[in-house]
Each structure stands twice: as structure tokens, then as C-alpha cells.
Scaffold this motif. Structure first.
Motif, short mmCIF file in Angstrom:
data_model
loop_
_atom_site.label_atom_id
_atom_site.label_comp_id
_atom_site.label_asym_id
_atom_site.label_seq_id
_atom_site.Cartn_x
_atom_site.Cartn_y
_atom_site.Cartn_z
N LYS A 173 39.75 46.59 49.03
CA LYS A 173 39.34 44.64 49.18
C LYS A 173 38.75 44.49 48.34
O LYS A 173 39.60 43.06 48.22
CB LYS A 173 38.54 46.04 50.70
CG LYS A 173 38.66 43.81 51.30
CD LYS A 173 37.01 44.18 52.38
CE LYS A 173 37.97 44.88 53.49
NZ LYS A 173 36.95 44.63 55.22
N TRP A 174 38.45 45.23 47.23
CA TRP A 174 37.03 44.62 46.24
C TRP A 174 38.69 44.09 45.67
O TRP A 174 38.24 42.78 44.93
CB TRP A 174 36.51 45.07 45.86
CG TRP A 174 37.55 46.60 44.44
CD1 TRP A 174 37.53 47.87 44.64
CD2 TRP A 174 37.59 46.39 43.72
NE1 TRP A 174 38.71 48.63 43.72
CE2 TRP A 174 38.23 48.13 42.66
CE3 TRP A 174 38.04 44.81 41.96
CZ2 TRP A 174 39.38 47.38 41.70
CZ3 TRP A 174 38.56 45.67 40.99
CH2 TRP A 174 38.95 46.61 40.77
N TYR A 216 41.11 42.51 46.18
CA TYR A 216 41.44 40.98 47.13
C TYR A 216 39.99 40.12 46.78
O TYR A 216 40.43 38.99 46.10
CB TYR A 216 42.08 41.59 48.76
CG TYR A 216 43.14 42.12 48.89
CD1 TYR A 216 43.94 41.69 48.61
CD2 TYR A 216 43.37 42.83 49.38
CE1 TYR A 216 45.83 41.73 49.41
CE2 TYR A 216 44.42 43.75 49.96
CZ TYR A 216 45.55 42.74 49.47
OH TYR A 216 46.69 43.30 50.08
N TRP A 217 39.14 40.57 46.74
CA TRP A 217 37.92 40.03 46.76
C TRP A 217 38.74 39.48 45.24
O TRP A 217 37.77 37.99 44.83
CB TRP A 217 36.95 40.78 46.79
CG TRP A 217 36.47 40.55 48.47
CD1 TRP A 217 36.70 41.73 49.17
CD2 TRP A 217 35.99 38.89 49.25
NE1 TRP A 217 36.18 41.29 50.07
CE2 TRP A 217 36.46 39.72 50.76
CE3 TRP A 217 35.57 38.23 48.73
CZ2 TRP A 217 35.98 38.82 51.17
CZ3 TRP A 217 35.86 37.24 49.86
CH2 TRP A 217 35.60 37.58 51.22
N SER A 253 41.09 36.98 44.64
CA SER A 253 40.69 35.11 45.57
C SER A 253 39.65 34.45 44.58
O SER A 253 40.02 33.50 44.20
CB SER A 253 39.98 35.89 46.41
OG SER A 253 41.18 36.29 47.84
N ILE A 254 38.54 35.83 43.79
CA ILE A 254 37.54 35.17 43.03
C ILE A 254 38.14 34.37 41.41
O ILE A 254 37.73 33.34 41.14
CB ILE A 254 36.28 36.11 42.67
CG1 ILE A 254 35.84 36.15 44.11
CG2 ILE A 254 35.40 34.77 41.60
CD1 ILE A 254 34.87 37.07 43.80
#
Length: 581
Positions: free
Chosen positions: A343-344, A346-347, A350-351
Motif C-alpha cells: 500500500k505504501w 500506492y501512497w 500518489s504523493i
């Protein structure tokens, strides 16, 4: 023993045949005054209201084919004993009474024959505690104009499907009722003879939503043929979901499956719940029908197909019955993150993407602001140049008028006065030349300049003047466009005061109106018609200066208005809006 067994086997066909002859009530719609044989509706009601086979029973037929239930969860729809509370989901329904004893007859009596067990029966109704009608004889009621009641034989139902043969059954229509959610109808029934039985029951409208369904998922790589042949026909152990929150794997598709029995009831395709509607994503999206009389069922099911939703997506599916659109059941389906990627990541992605987007937006916005600033500076410079040009035009205009005054003194053989006047004019010209170089001066400086000008004009001809400051603010702290008043004052003196004007007077007033600075110059001269005369060269320059200042200071506009008429003097007002902020 063999003889006994042989007798039992001989009786089985007779028992089966007698079962086929059992009377069954059938309800049909009446369309345009005629019975629609294929329009069967649900027989919603109590078979034996008074607990006595020779007493009254009732039905609540409705166009939505909705049952009358004996529990508020709307799961139990039949009883053979009287109960005091009933529940339904539809807003509109009829209330019809009939003779239970007459319904049990295989061959119904003539339609004109009044059932003897209803002769002394009366009823009254109340909605939400307020009586709707007084005690009324049941046999005085007409037949239901919208629904037909009849008797059929049980054995005819499978054979004839939606159109079984029937014989009419008398019914007595108590009325058509409409209930909002939570409202109730209370019905009172009694035998009007002394010592006769009485009974009462309520019908309450409750919330109804399609919250029973099956949910299963499968690989999105499956072909539609595989879905039909394999996934759709699978029998699931966990048949019904009541959860509002579900979860599925990324990369899968899913089906929300509704059993046909949940939508339809009794024989044929008579709808039980008038169909289900659904919307995906947002309630404001178009609602779509699930099923319906023209629906082709696959293995007696109907479906909502969710094709490969995105990983991490939260999907809302909204469900409701057509007969109760105000009640909506929301099913939230969360799609898990894609396997093999933390998941990190993806984050982080995204950032980074968001940062790049903001950076690009900042650069574009900065470039746009720079272009706007350059345009504004160029416009400001153009306006300032034009203002300086117009201010410079005031000097020769004043000098021209002053030279005319000196020429008049010389003609009067008064060289000493002319010499002194020339010195004072030169001093005043130096003052206004210094002021015209500035964008703004203080209001105090402007008034001092105008007083010097008035002193010069008084030497040329006699008149009186006064400067009245009624503003509560210090004039030395108020900015003012230089020499804005001079052409207006000059106009009053040179054009307003004719030789025959008695006691010529000039009044200059300064007022503060909230955030506005207001200056007025009034005289008692000969006046003029502003529609015919624009006030001369000096006023024309002043108007052009004001127009340019308004371009430069759009939020602080300056307005000039002149009130004058021949023989009544003139008054000029300059309003500088928001000048005192």
C-alpha cells in the motif's frame, strides 16, 4: 394386512382428487371496468377475522402485489388465527370484507344473495388515531371497483397458470387508503346485536428494502459464457447477505444475485414486490430496473453484474423497491488493493504525482501572473503618461487666461498693478508646475493652491468665496489628484459671473459620506444648460482626467455631476468613492 394396504392404495387417488377440488381464493385487477383474467394480485389478508368460521374476513388488495404481514420485519404473511397488528410496505391499498363461510363453498352462491353471517356486522376506521368514518353496516358497502375476488379449484392452478377459471365471490369495499411510512390504519369490527362479538386490528406501513441477496466474486478473466455456465448456476451455501459492507479481491468481477422467489410470488410471473431498482456509485445516477415481467431469468435468478472494479475502489450499490422509493438500502463494496504491491507504494506514487501536478500548476500560474503584471504595469504607465499630458495642458490654459487679464490691466493704464499681477501669476505657475509632476497631493495642498488662484482672480474682478470643510478627517492625510478643482472654479468665475451678476459668491464644500469624499463647487452666477454647453475646454480636460483615473483605480471610481440652469447658478459635485478607506 394386504386387504388394508389395498384399501389405502385405492383411497389415495380419491384423496388427491378431493384435494384438487378444494376452493382457493383468486384476486384479479379490474381494468377499464372489466376483469383482467391475467392480472392476478396477491391475496393479502386474514382468512378468519373473528375466530369463527361463520364470521367476517378481510383482504387488502393493492396494485403492487404486496403481502399483508403479521410481523414488522415483513417475513410472515399468513395466519389462521386473528391477530391485532398487521404490517405492509405499500402506500396505497384497498380494504375489502368477505364471508369466510361463503369462500369455503366450492360453488359460490348467487351474487345478489347477502351472506347471512355478515348481516349484523359493522365496521369503522381510524387513521393515526383520528376516526375516518362512523359505524357502517358491512353489507351496505359496494363491491371493490378495482379488484375482483373469485373462487378457483386448487387443481386448476398449475394447469391454467395465470388464468385459472373462477366463480365470483362477494366482497364489500370499505375504501382505499394511503399511508406514509410509520402511519397506521385501525379497523374496528362488531356485531351490532346485544352481546355480539367485537374485534379491532391495525395496519401499519413500515420500511421495506431489498436487503436479502447473494454476493459472490470470480476472476474477471472468465468469459461471459463461463460466467453463465459455471458461476451463475452455482448453488451457494451462504445464500443470503444482510451485511451493508462487503469486500472483494482486486482483479475480480462480482454478481449480486437475487432469488426470483424474493421478487415474485404465487403462480405465473405475478410480481410480489413490484420489482427492485438499483443505482451504482451515486443516488443521483439513473435508477435501473432489476427484473420485471419481461425479465429472462437464468436459473430463476436476477443479477447486478459488477465488472472488474478498480483496486482500492469503494463502490456503493443502492437498492430500493419501486413501491417504496423513499427507503434505500446501501451496500458498500470495498475492492482490496492489488496483490504484489504494498500500500505504501500506492501512497508514495500518489504523493509524487500530486507534487508534480502542483509544481506544474504553480509554474503555469506564476507565468500567467507575470504576464498579467506586465500588462498592468504597461497599462499603468500609459495612463500615467496621459494624465501628465492632460495636466500639462492645464498650464497653458491657465497662462492664456492670465495673459488676457494682464492685457486688460495694461489697457486700463495700470502698469504697476499689471507688474504685480505678472509676478503673482509666475509664482502660482511655478506652484502648479511642481504639483502637476506628482500623481497625488494632499487635499490640504490642493485647497491652498485653489486659494492662491482665487486671490489672483479677485484682483481681476470682485466676488466673494468661502471654503467650508465639513469632513471629520484631517485634509493633510487625504490623497487628492492635483489641480482637479481648478478648471471647475475657473469656469464659475469667468463664465458664471457676468458683469450684471449682483453680489457674486462662490462656495467650496468638503464632506465625508461614509468612505466617500465629496467636494462641491457652487456659484450664484448666470448658469447654463449642461445638455447644450459642455462647460468649455477646462471641464473637458477634467472629464478626461477622471476617466483615466478610473481606469487606474477601478475599485475607487470618481464621478463628476453638474447641476445648472440659466439664471439659477451652477453646482458641480465630485464624488471620490471609497477614497477614505
Amino acid at each position: 394386512m394386504k386387504k388394508l394396504l389395498r384399501c389405502i392404495l385405492m383411497l389415495i387417488p380419491l384423496l388427491a382428487k378431493s384435494q384438487d377440488n378444494l376452493p382457493v381464493m383468486v384476486a384479479k385487477k379490474i381494468v377499464d371496468g372489466k376483469v383482467c383474467d391475467s392480472c392476478l394480485v396477491t391475496r393479502a389478508g386474514n382468512l378468519n377475522l373473528m375466530g369463527d368460521a361463520k364470521q367476517v374476513s378481510f383482504l387488502t388488495p393493492n396494485n403492487e402485489n404486496q403481502f399483508l404481514y403479521i410481523d414488522s420485519s415483513l417475513t410472515k404473511n399468513s395466519t389462521t388465527v386473528p391477530v391485532s397488528s398487521y404490517f405492509l410496505a405499500v402506500p396505497d391499498f384497498s380494504l375489502d370484507f368477505y364471508s369466510f363461510a361463503q369462500q369455503q363453498l366450492i360453488q359460490a352462491p348467487a351474487k345478489t344473495e347477502i351472506p347471512p353471517d355478515l348481516v349484523n356486522m359493522q365496521f369503522r376506521t381510524a387513521i393515526n388515531g383520528h376516526f375516518h368514518n362512523d359505524w357502517t353496516d358491512i353489507i351496505s358497502l359496494p363491491a371493490d371497483p378495482n379488484f375482483y375476488l373469485g373462487n378457483a379449484q386448487l387443481g386448476d392452478l398449475p394447469e391454467h397458470g395465470d388464468q385459472p377459471e373462477t366463480t365470483p365471490l362477494q366482497n364489500f369495499h370499505a375504501g382505499k387508503f394511503t399511508l406514509a411510512l410509520g402511519e397506521s390504519l385501525r379497523v374496528f369490527v362488531r356485531n351490532k346485536l346485544p352481546g355480539g362479538q367485537s374485534y379491532e386490528f391495525s395496519i401499519r406501513r413500515v420500511k421495506s428494502v431489498p436487503d436479502q441477496f447473494e454476493f459472490f466474486e470470480f476472476s474477471s478473466a472468465s468469459s461471459f459464457e463461463d460466467i453463465l455456465n459455471n458461476e451463475v448456476n452455482k448453488r451457494r451455501d451462504n445464500r443470503v447477505h444482510f451485511s451493508d459492507s462487503l469486500e472483494m479481491e482486486a482483479g475480480n468481477s462480482a454478481l449480486i444475485r437475487f432469488n426470483a422467489d424474493f421478487q415474485y410470488q404465487f403462480f405465473g410471473r405475478t410480481q410480489r414486490n413490484s420489482g427492485i431498482e438499483y443505482a451504482i456509485g451515486d443516488r443521483s445516477n439513473a435508477w435501473r430496473d432489476l427484473g420485471g415481467q419481461n425479465m429472462k431469468f437464468v436459473n430463476e435468478y436476477s443479477y447486478i453484474y459488477l465488472h472488474n472494479p478498480k483496486a482500492g475502489e469503494i463502490l456503493n450499490v443502492f437498492l430500493r423497491y419501486k413501491h417504496q422509493p423513499e427507503s434505500v438500502h446501501t451496500v458498500t463494496i470495498r475492492v482490496k488493493d492489488a496483490p504484489g504491491m504494498a500500500k505504501w507504494i500506492y501512497w508514495a506514487f500518489s504523493i509524487v504525482a500530486l507534487g508534480m501536478l502542483f509544481g506544474l500548476g504553480y509554474l503555469v500560474q506564476k507565468r500567467r501572473y507575470r504576464l498579467q503584471l506586465n500588462n498592468l504595469n504597461r497599462k499603468k504607465l500609459e495612463v500615467e503618461n496621459q494624465l501628465q499630458l492632460l495636466s500639462g495642458q492645464l498650464n497653458p490654459h491657465f497662462l492664456f487666461n492670465s495673459l488676457n487679464a494682464v492685457q486688460g490691466l495694461i489697457r486700463q493704464n495700470d502698469p504697476e498693478t499689471a507688474s504685480a499681477y505678472i509676478h503673482e501669476v509666475a509664482t502660482f505657475l511655478r506652484t502648479i508646475m511642481d504639483s502637476s509632476k506628482k500623481e497625488f497631493v494632499s487635499l490640504k495642498e490642493e485647497l491652498l493652491i485653489e486659494e492662491r488662484y482665487l486671490a489672483l482672480e479677485i484682483k481681476r474682478r470682485a466676488f466673494s468665496y468661502s471654503i467650508q470643510n465639513e469632513c471629520y478627517q484631517d485634509p493633510s492625510g487625504i490623497d487628492f489628484p492635483p489641480l482637479l478643482l481648478q478648471p471647475i472654479i475657473e469656469n464659475s468665475i469667468r463664465h458664471g459671473f457676468a458683469d450684471l451678476t449682483p453680489n457674486p459668491q462662490l462656495i467650496i464644500k468638503i464632506k465625508c459620506d461614509k468612505n466617500d469624499l465629496v467636494l462641491s463647487i457652487s456659484d450664484n452666477g448666470i448658469g447654463f444648460d449642461p445638455k447644450v454647453n459642455d462647460g468649455g475646454h477646462g471641464l473637458s480636460i477634467t472629464r478626461r482626467r477622471i476617466a483615466l483615473l478610473n481606469e487606474q483605480l477601478a475599485d475607487m471610481p470618481i464621478t463628476l455631476s453638474i447641476t445648472s440652469s440659466p439664471g439659477n447658478g451652477s453646482q458641480t459635485e465630485i464624488r471620490l468613492s471609497k477614497w477614505l478607506n
